[in-house]
Structures are given as C-alpha cells and as structure tokens.
Design a protein around this motif. Structure first.
Motif, PDB file in Angstrom:
ATOM      1  N   ARG A 118       0.929  -1.530  -0.023  1.00  0.00           N
ATOM      2  CA  ARG A 118       0.108  -0.039   0.025  1.00  0.00           C
ATOM      3  C   ARG A 118       0.927   1.146   0.042  1.00  0.00           C
ATOM      4  N   HIS A 119       2.185   1.194   0.257  1.00  0.00           N
ATOM      5  CA  HIS A 119       2.889   2.244   0.267  1.00  0.00           C
ATOM      6  C   HIS A 119       3.826   2.438  -0.960  1.00  0.00           C
ATOM      7  N   ALA A 120       3.981   1.594  -1.741  1.00  0.00           N
ATOM      8  CA  ALA A 120       5.351   1.537  -2.683  1.00  0.00           C
ATOM      9  C   ALA A 120       5.384   2.590  -3.618  1.00  0.00           C
ATOM     10  N   ALA A 121       3.914   2.797  -4.161  1.00  0.00           N
ATOM     11  CA  ALA A 121       4.133   3.629  -5.243  1.00  0.00           C
ATOM     12  C   ALA A 121       4.156   5.251  -4.592  1.00  0.00           C
ATOM     13  N   GLU A 122       3.949   5.504  -3.481  1.00  0.00           N
ATOM     14  CA  GLU A 122       4.097   6.896  -2.940  1.00  0.00           C
ATOM     15  C   GLU A 122       5.459   7.002  -2.715  1.00  0.00           C
ATOM     16  N   LEU A 123       6.278   5.839  -1.989  1.00  0.00           N
ATOM     17  CA  LEU A 123       7.537   5.793  -1.670  1.00  0.00           C
ATOM     18  C   LEU A 123       8.461   6.241  -3.031  1.00  0.00           C
ATOM     19  N   ALA A 124       8.068   5.605  -3.972  1.00  0.00           N
ATOM     20  CA  ALA A 124       8.782   5.935  -5.222  1.00  0.00           C
ATOM     21  C   ALA A 124       8.525   7.401  -5.519  1.00  0.00           C
ATOM     22  N   ALA A 125       7.309   7.849  -5.208  1.00  0.00           N
ATOM     23  CA  ALA A 125       6.960   9.414  -5.722  1.00  0.00           C
ATOM     24  C   ALA A 125       7.879  10.323  -4.895  1.00  0.00           C
ATOM     25  N   CYS A 126       8.297   9.675  -3.466  1.00  0.00           N
ATOM     26  CA  CYS A 126       9.151  10.618  -2.500  1.00  0.00           C
ATOM     27  C   CYS A 126      10.524  10.569  -2.922  1.00  0.00           C
ATOM     28  N   GLY A 127      11.103   9.894  -4.011  1.00  0.00           N
ATOM     29  CA  GLY A 127      12.374   9.686  -4.397  1.00  0.00           C
ATOM     30  C   GLY A 127      12.781   8.478  -3.878  1.00  0.00           C
ATOM     31  N   VAL A 128      12.321   7.596  -3.191  1.00  0.00           N
ATOM     32  CA  VAL A 128      13.116   6.324  -3.118  1.00  0.00           C
ATOM     33  C   VAL A 128      13.244   5.389  -4.221  1.00  0.00           C
ATOM     34  N   ARG A 129      14.528   4.959  -4.362  1.00  0.00           N
ATOM     35  CA  ARG A 129      14.638   4.156  -5.500  1.00  0.00           C
ATOM     36  C   ARG A 129      14.924   2.572  -5.235  1.00  0.00           C
ATOM     37  N   ARG A 130      15.105   2.240  -4.050  1.00  0.00           N
ATOM     38  CA  ARG A 130      15.521   0.952  -3.676  1.00  0.00           C
ATOM     39  C   ARG A 130      14.954   0.836  -2.440  1.00  0.00           C
ATOM     40  N   VAL A 131      14.536  -0.516  -1.854  1.00  0.00           N
ATOM     41  CA  VAL A 131      14.320  -0.917  -0.626  1.00  0.00           C
ATOM     42  C   VAL A 131      14.889  -2.251  -0.439  1.00  0.00           C
ATOM     43  N   ASN A 132      15.347  -2.381   1.008  1.00  0.00           N
ATOM     44  CA  ASN A 132      15.454  -3.718   1.485  1.00  0.00           C
ATOM     45  C   ASN A 132      14.470  -4.273   2.408  1.00  0.00           C
ATOM     46  N   VAL A 133      14.339  -5.442   1.757  1.00  0.00           N
ATOM     47  CA  VAL A 133      13.033  -6.426   2.371  1.00  0.00           C
ATOM     48  C   VAL A 133      13.792  -7.543   3.162  1.00  0.00           C
ATOM     49  N   SER A 134      13.264  -7.826   4.386  1.00  0.00           N
ATOM     50  CA  SER A 134      13.892  -8.897   5.074  1.00  0.00           C
ATOM     51  C   SER A 134      13.167  -9.944   4.867  1.00  0.00           C
ATOM     52  N   LEU A 135      13.560 -11.420   4.584  1.00  0.00           N
ATOM     53  CA  LEU A 135      12.891 -12.312   4.106  1.00  0.00           C
ATOM     54  C   LEU A 135      13.736 -13.690   4.129  1.00  0.00           C
ATOM     55  N   ASP A 136      13.319 -14.529   5.204  1.00  0.00           N
ATOM     56  CA  ASP A 136      14.209 -15.617   5.426  1.00  0.00           C
ATOM     57  C   ASP A 136      13.902 -17.058   4.883  1.00  0.00           C
ATOM     58  N   THR A 137      12.618 -16.984   4.465  1.00  0.00           N
ATOM     59  CA  THR A 137      12.140 -18.353   3.898  1.00  0.00           C
ATOM     60  C   THR A 137      10.932 -17.911   2.643  1.00  0.00           C
ATOM     61  N   LEU A 138      10.917 -18.847   1.900  1.00  0.00           N
ATOM     62  CA  LEU A 138       9.873 -18.822   0.933  1.00  0.00           C
ATOM     63  C   LEU A 138       8.750 -19.990   1.129  1.00  0.00           C
ATOM     64  N   ASP A 139       8.913 -20.375   2.632  1.00  0.00           N
ATOM     65  CA  ASP A 139       7.946 -21.528   2.789  1.00  0.00           C
ATOM     66  C   ASP A 139       6.773 -20.887   3.924  1.00  0.00           C
ATOM     67  N   ALA A 140       5.502 -20.770   3.559  1.00  0.00           N
ATOM     68  CA  ALA A 140       4.655 -20.026   4.155  1.00  0.00           C
ATOM     69  C   ALA A 140       4.562 -20.644   5.731  1.00  0.00           C
ATOM     70  N   ALA A 141       4.528 -21.770   5.958  1.00  0.00           N
ATOM     71  CA  ALA A 141       4.467 -22.327   7.422  1.00  0.00           C
ATOM     72  C   ALA A 141       5.920 -21.784   8.168  1.00  0.00           C
TER      73      ALA A 141
END
Length: 344
Positions: A118-141
C-alpha cells in the motif's frame, strides 16, 4: 498538514571520527514497533516504548536535516517496522526536499514488507529508488513460525508492488544454522528469477532473551560461501554500496550476492555510518553501548548549532570497532538491547 523546518543555510564541514573515517550514512529508526516478532530480532513479549519518548515526525526531520547539512548523503529509514508508524509518508515527503536540493544522494528503507503493497507507489514518488526487504524463507509455514505472527503472502505482494512502482528490491536473509541452510539455494534461485539482489547476514548477538542462546543458530558465512562455491563459480566484486557487505557474482546466473559478516570477519575499518534511534539516542557503533542523547538537546533549544555540537562530540567518540566474537563458542560482545530498539 505538517510544516517541517529548514536545515542550515550552508553546509558545514564534513563529519569525521577520531580514526579519520568520514561519516556519510545515517540509519534512523522511526519506531520500535513491529507487526512481526522474529525470533532472532525481538522478544515475543516485547514492551514497546511510551509514545512520549518517541521523537515526533517534526523532530525526526529536524535531526535528520542537521545530519544532511553536516554531510550525510545516505539516509536509511528503519525500525521496528518503519511502515507501521502512523503518517510515516509525511516524513519521506519531507526528506525528499533534500533529494531535490542535491544535498542527499539516497533515501531508502529497510522493511519486513508487510505494509509495502500500500505504500510502494508513494515511496517511489518521494524519491525512494530501492528498498531492502527482510525475508528468510519462501515457505509459508516456516515464515509464520519464524515471525511468530507474520504471513508470507502480503510480503510477496509488497515485493511485487515495489517492483511495479520501479523500486529496486534487495532481499536480506539472516544466516541461521539449521534453517537458512535449507533455504539457501531456493532463495538464490528465486531471487535470480525475480531479478532481486540477495544479501546474507550473520546473526548478531542482540536481545533481551539472552543472546548467548544464539550461538547454536550462528552459521558463519564462510561456510555458506563454500556451499555456494560448490554449485556456482564465485567472482569477487570490488563494488561497495557504502555499507558493510562484500559482494560476489555467480558466473552461471549473473546474480550479485552480498555477504555481511559482523562476527566471522568484521568490517569496522571502513565504517561510515551511525544509528539514530526513535528516541533520539545516537549510536556511533552498532556493537557498543556508548550513546549520546540528542533528544535532550533537541527539546531544550531551537538552536541547530547546539545539535551540531552534540553530533560532532558523539562522532568524535565513535570507537574503532565492535567486539562481537563467537569463535570460542561464547557470545562475546553481546548486547542485551533488542534490534528493534537500536534500529535494523
């Protein structure tokens, strides 16, 4: 609508510590709150700070603007989870004026991704060009178990929204013995297919629940790198993004992999960053307890020169490096404070 104060009319001499390291990178935590309770980051029964202790958006802007005036060119917004703070996009809008002026070279953030859709588009509009996302697994459980309350699907949706908004995404994965070992190649393959850079980080000895217990989960990146080398041809890269990561390229896929090794091989000699907590404490070193209370100065006077003096005095006390060490099977240099307090 919030009106934000301006910084100094003219830039001041650059910030330099006692070891001739120029400080140009500020990581600022905007909240200690988070919608996850990741097992390696914070206690499940964490007590959050009283609202009155947390800097207002105006106060955060004033402090960060002084840092920019003193030569900080990279600003990373952290938490807790920064996007759970109410009206946080107002802060990003305020900081964008420093991008427009050219005083600030990069405005970015580290997030768990839960609120990113819900925030990505406005972050880009504010001049943010990249983000770091913390993600340790691709398994939902496994994701639910590790985060104690998070869901994987909204995070993947947020990553997709970030890419759709034109943001470059880098995935940060904590190396956990007996956990990330199983995730290593699936994450590498997924990031390669999606076009995301990927950085692995050694688990650091932080936390109120007893950082000594993290020794059993410590997986040195020397071993992780060796496992990568058995499947791929690793090409060391001289590239630096101003942070602690060392990079290799996988020749077979062209992917860039970052390795952050605060324990097995520290990176203190080139440290160019300091951390500001959401309560206005300045940590010149992540792995030391020495802090300076900038909130007291901030709230005592409207004179930014007093803030400048306090910041310079704090930077002058920046230590040569941290004392993290698991090599002898003990959590030497461990910190009792949680990462949500210091800022990720």
């Amino acid at each position: 609508m919030i009106e934000f104060p301006s910084a100094f009319a003219k830039p001041r001499p650059a910030l330099t510590d006692g070891f001739c390291r120029r400080i140009s990178y500020l990581r600022v935590s905007v909240t200690d709150r988070c919608d996850f309770r990741c097992t390696y980051c914070m206690s499940e029964r964490v007590r959050f700070l009283p609202r009155k202790d947390v800097l207002s958006l105006e106060e955060l802007d004033r402090l960060c603007s002084v840092f920019v005036a003193l030569g900080v060119t990279k600003l990373r917004v952290t938490g807790g989870e920064p996007l759970v703070r109410r009206d946080i996009l107002q802060f990003f809008r305020a900081m964008s004026r420093h991008l427009d002026s050219g005083a600030l070279g990069e405005l970015t953030l580290t997030t768990n991704g839960s609120q990113l859709a819900r925030h990505a588009a406005e972050l880009a509009a504010c001049g943010v060009r990249r983000v770091n996302v913390s993600l340790d697994t691709l398994d939902a459980a496994r994701f639910e178990g590790l985060t104690r309350r998070g869901r994987l699907a909204p995070v993947l949706e947020g990553i997709g929204a970030a890419r759709a908004a034109g943001l470059r995404v880098k995935i940060n994965t904590v190396a956990l013995k007996g956990f990330t070992e199983d995730e290593l190649f699936p994450l590498v393959e997924w990031c390669g297919a999606e076009g995301h850079d990927l950085t692995f980080i050694e688990i650091m000895p932080f936390g109120e629940d007893g950082p000594e217990g993290r020794i059993d989960r410590f997986w040195p990146l020397t071993d992780l790198r060796a496992r990568l080398a058995r499947r791929f041809t690793l090409q060391p890269l001289a590239q630096s993004t101003g942070g602690p990561a060392r990079y290799v390229r996988l020749a077979e896929t062209g992917q860039k992999i970052g390795l952050i090794t605060p324990l097995s091989h520290n990176f203190c000699e080139g440290c160019n960053r300091v951390r500001l907590t959401c309560t206005g404490e300045l940590y010149p070193c992540l792995g030391q307890d020495g802090t300076s209370d900038l909130r007291a100065v901030l709230r005592a006077t409207a004179d930014d020169r007093a803030l400048e003096q306090a910041i310079r005095a704090a930077i002058a006390r920046k230590p040569r490096g941290h004392d993290f060490d698991h090599s002898c099977g003990t959590a030497d240099g461990a910190m009792r404070r949680g990462m949500n307090h210091t800022g990720g």
